[in-house]
Write a protein that holds these residues in place. Structure first.
Motif, mmCIF file in Angstrom:
data_model
loop_
_atom_site.group_PDB
_atom_site.id
_atom_site.type_symbol
_atom_site.label_atom_id
_atom_site.label_comp_id
_atom_site.label_asym_id
_atom_site.label_seq_id
_atom_site.Cartn_x
_atom_site.Cartn_y
_atom_site.Cartn_z
ATOM 1 N N UNK A 155 0.846 -1.190 0.000
ATOM 2 C CA UNK A 155 0.000 0.000 0.000
ATOM 3 C C UNK A 155 0.890 1.251 0.000
ATOM 4 N N UNK A 156 0.839 2.039 -1.081
ATOM 5 C CA UNK A 156 1.727 3.187 -1.244
ATOM 6 C C UNK A 156 1.474 4.282 -0.207
ATOM 7 N N UNK A 157 0.204 4.478 0.146
ATOM 8 C CA UNK A 157 -0.124 5.495 1.145
ATOM 9 C C UNK A 157 0.455 5.105 2.504
ATOM 10 N N UNK A 158 0.340 3.823 2.846
ATOM 11 C CA UNK A 158 0.869 3.334 4.118
ATOM 12 C C UNK A 158 2.394 3.458 4.158
ATOM 13 N N UNK A 159 3.038 3.153 3.033
ATOM 14 C CA UNK A 159 4.495 3.263 2.951
ATOM 15 C C UNK A 159 4.935 4.714 3.146
ATOM 16 N N UNK A 160 4.205 5.635 2.508
ATOM 17 C CA UNK A 160 4.532 7.060 2.619
ATOM 18 C C UNK A 160 4.325 7.553 4.047
ATOM 19 N N UNK A 161 3.223 7.135 4.661
ATOM 20 C CA UNK A 161 2.947 7.562 6.032
ATOM 21 C C UNK A 161 4.005 7.034 6.990
ATOM 22 N N UNK A 162 4.407 5.785 6.800
ATOM 23 C CA UNK A 162 5.423 5.193 7.663
ATOM 24 C C UNK A 162 6.750 5.933 7.546
ATOM 25 N N UNK A 163 7.080 6.373 6.343
ATOM 26 C CA UNK A 163 8.332 7.100 6.129
ATOM 27 C C UNK A 163 8.337 8.412 6.923
ATOM 28 N N UNK A 164 7.186 9.086 6.946
ATOM 29 C CA UNK A 164 7.065 10.334 7.703
ATOM 30 C C UNK A 164 7.173 10.054 9.203
ATOM 31 N N UNK A 165 6.478 9.006 9.642
ATOM 32 C CA UNK A 165 6.489 8.666 11.068
ATOM 33 C C UNK A 165 7.884 8.272 11.545
ATOM 34 N N UNK A 166 8.656 7.641 10.674
ATOM 35 C CA UNK A 166 10.020 7.243 11.050
ATOM 36 C C UNK A 166 10.916 8.475 11.228
ATOM 37 N N UNK A 167 10.685 9.507 10.407
ATOM 38 C CA UNK A 167 11.426 10.762 10.574
ATOM 39 C C UNK A 167 11.116 11.381 11.932
ATOM 40 N N UNK A 168 9.838 11.369 12.283
ATOM 41 C CA UNK A 168 9.408 11.953 13.555
ATOM 42 C C UNK A 168 9.897 11.127 14.726
ATOM 43 N N UNK A 169 9.827 9.809 14.561
ATOM 44 C CA UNK A 169 10.284 8.914 15.631
ATOM 45 C C UNK A 169 11.749 9.166 15.975
ATOM 46 N N UNK A 170 12.542 9.458 14.957
ATOM 47 C CA UNK A 170 13.970 9.689 15.171
ATOM 48 C C UNK A 170 14.212 10.905 16.073
ATOM 49 N N UNK A 171 13.530 12.021 15.803
ATOM 50 C CA UNK A 171 13.755 13.219 16.623
ATOM 51 C C UNK A 171 13.147 13.060 18.015
ATOM 52 N N UNK A 172 12.025 12.344 18.103
ATOM 53 C CA UNK A 172 11.423 12.105 19.420
ATOM 54 C C UNK A 172 12.355 11.260 20.285
ATOM 55 N N UNK A 173 13.000 10.265 19.670
ATOM 56 C CA UNK A 173 13.941 9.412 20.404
ATOM 57 C C UNK A 173 15.158 10.199 20.882
#
Length: 365
Positions: A155-173
């Motif tokens: 699912x392309x939308x899910x892949x795109x959303x996950x990519x954004x969330x991973x960017x955010x997860x990095x700074x939150x960590x």
């Protein structure tokens, strides 16, 4: 357009005092933690002299300013993200707002208790933002887990959303807030339903005390460190004396300014704060004016005329034909609408027109 800003901060920093001053409405304010348990809500008019000049020009029977809703939220303590104090209620209430007004104490006074028994503004900010970030980290982790199955399906939308969330997860960590992740506006739209707390715009209200020891008035490293942090997180701030503003809340005009001076205040911090809050949400104002009513309408910057019309009524978007537009100053200087039309200052605009701050508009549907 219902827009709300949540007033947050540690206990005893002046949240409820500021709320009282903002709304001219009495809420419980006391010198102990959790004086405010259920959020109090106040609708505050946006100061705008343009509206009143238009109302006088049109001899309007009624004048309606733009407004922003302020929500006084329970004081936060360390551990709120795991339910300490009133943490769960705090996080739920702030999630419902559009932006955050973070009240930070920048004065020393031994008679007013500080929950950490020390005055260190940056530390106070870091406590609050860390709790918000920890709550967001849990939300992001849960969402990434839920996306796993759709990602495996391609699912392309899910892949795109996950990519954004991973960017955010990095700074939150790394102990930072989501606004420091550098995601684009398009990426932010992908995760908008999550309503992350630290993606909300933040305005810091630096609360001082007239006649007291204020960190912004002395060469104090604590204040410098605070301003450096605010700049690094692309946030905004306004310096205010909530105590003075509360005392002056029922006064107007020259009397108000006279007493402000006597109390040691310098600027009208409330007006500045409301205007900054309005700007924080990337809002602009357009006007409608006539004998019956002059009104300020709130819209997002960049909206086209049909979309701007929905502030008046949702039907305006679909039924839009054209709009008669003139800058508010051009209207006043012309002396009348007819004179403005003769000078070519009154324009007919179509569906693609992007409304500008200060436009006076008559919609044709």
């Amino acid at each position: 357009m219902a827009l709300s800003i949540g007033i947050v901060g540690l206990p005893n920093v002046g949240k409820s005092t500021l709320f009282n001053a903002l709304t001219k409405k009495s809420v419980l304010a006391a010198n102990y933690p959790f004086a405010t348990i259920d959020p109090s809500v106040g609708v505050v008019a946006v100061p705008d002299e343009r509206l009143w000049k238009l109302s006088e020009f049109s001899h309007s029977k009624k004048t309606v300013p733009a407004a922003v809703e302020f929500v006084d939220i329970a004081g936060l303590v360390k551990g709120a993200s795991t339910g300490e104090g009133l943490g769960n209620k705090f996080l739920a209430n702030i999630r419902e707002t559009d932006a955050i007004l973070e009240v930070v104490r920048i004065f020393e006074d031994a008679n007013i208790i500080h929950v950490n028994n020390k005055i260190e503004p940056l530390s106070d900010v870091e406590v609050i933002n860390l709790e918000l970030a920890l709550a967001d980290a849990e939300t992001v982790k849960k969402r990434l887990g839920n996306l796993g199955r759709d990602i495996k399906k391609g699912d392309k939308v899910a892949v795109a959303e996950a990519a954004v969330l991973e960017k955010i997860q990095k700074v939150l960590d790394e102990g930072q807030i989501a606004r420091q992740s550098g995601i684009s506006s398009d990426e932010e739209l992908l995760i908008k339903p999550l309503n992350l707390l630290t993606l909300k715009p933040i305005l810091y209200a630096l609360n001082k005390k007239g006649g007291g020891t204020n960190l912004d008035e002395v060469d104090d490293g604590r204040y410098k460190r605070l301003l450096e942090y605010i700049a690094a997180t692309n946030s905004r701030f306004v310096v205010i004396d909530a105590g003075i503003e509360e005392e002056l809340k029922e006064m107007e005009g020259e009397e108000k300014e006279m007493f402000r001076t006597e109390l040691g205040g310098k600027d009208d911090g409330i007006d500045s704060l409301i205007k900054e809050g309005y700007a924080l949400l990337n809002l602009i104002t357009y006007f409608t004016t006539g004998e019956d009513e002059s009104r300020a309408w709130t819209i997002h910057k960049g909206w086209t005329a049909p979309l701007a019309g929905t502030a008046i009524h949702t039907d305006f978007k679909d039924k839009f034909v054209r709009a008669e537009v003139i800058n508010w100053q051009d209207l006043l200087s012309s002396g009348s609408l007819g004179a403005a039309r003769e000078k070519g200052l009154l324009r007919t605009e179509g569906k693609e027109y992007v409304v500008k701050d200060g436009d006076c508009i008559e919609f044709k549907i």
